[in-house]
Design an enzyme around this catalytic site. Sequence first.
Site: not given
Length: 338
Positions: A198, A226-229, A249, A252
């Site tokens: 990221t 899916r969604v990360g941080d 980074t 996530g």
Amino acid sequence: MAWLFLVYVLLGVPVDSVDPLVINTWSFRSASEAAWKTLQDGGTAVDAVEEGCGQCEKDQCDFTVGYGGSPDERGETTLDAMIMNGDTMEVGAVADLRRIKNAIGVARAVMEHTMHTLLVGESASIFAENMGFHNEDLTTNHSMSVYLKWMINNCQPNFWKDVTPDATKMCGPYKPSKPSHQKWSMLQHLTDVHNHDTVGMVVIHKSGQIAAGTSTNGLNHKVSGRVGDSPIVGAGAYADSTAGGAAATGDGDIIMRFLPSFRAVEYMRMGEDPTVACQKSISRMKKFYPEYFGAVICANTTGSYGAACTKTANLHQFNFMVYSASEHGPVEKVVDCL
């Protein structure tokens, strides 16, 4: 901070002026240069974050930012991004954004043209189109090649557990099976550092304004949706012009459970050095998930900066970029992981 104010007064330095700074994750030099140029051209810290992260989107930094990288399990590239104004505490973010290349730009549009913080999925794409962003296919020959090789390899690795058929041996579709109570390891996904790149950025303007932001196309072969941080405020990034800014980074799915960017800024608010603030913000994650990789960059209101990372079997150091008034260009820094 009172002592710093006194020093400035005695030296005749305007107290409303600080040295500008750009700091970003990984060896993304073009992102640093774009952000710095924006500051030099009279842009705000928010402008600089947008331009810096946007440059990485255009460059497809390590194929982990922007279009044409990290296809999900259906072969589609989707984008996550966020931007935060540390003066106003306003945030804009998008997640699972489809068919729009400029994710950080859409995130800023969310911040400036809605009263919301986060838009997701197909609705976020429709919003972007209404805001004038172009609808484009994010798939490239590269991303399709990555996807097809993964399919030929029986969809290995993937992010499923306790399903049938056995996700460690074959592709889906999957259905739930009886919980195995096995402790699932992320180690198989940590063999490639470029699965976590990221772009996270913190910018300090000469006025003292601090902004932060992120942009990514997530994990290779992630479960669709899916969604990360990265688009989660306090996890992917956080900025408060009275304390500092931070960006993260790494893995996530773990990072978003601990809000390390928010924690780092709060540590700096309490007077901790940026390096110590970064270290403290990731130490608790390391306690619960010793195999995971994560890194945080931090900068405080004086322009001091630092970074920290967690060591894994394959990752022992973390690279990040710094551009400041004392340098003639962006400088790559390296920190040993804990």
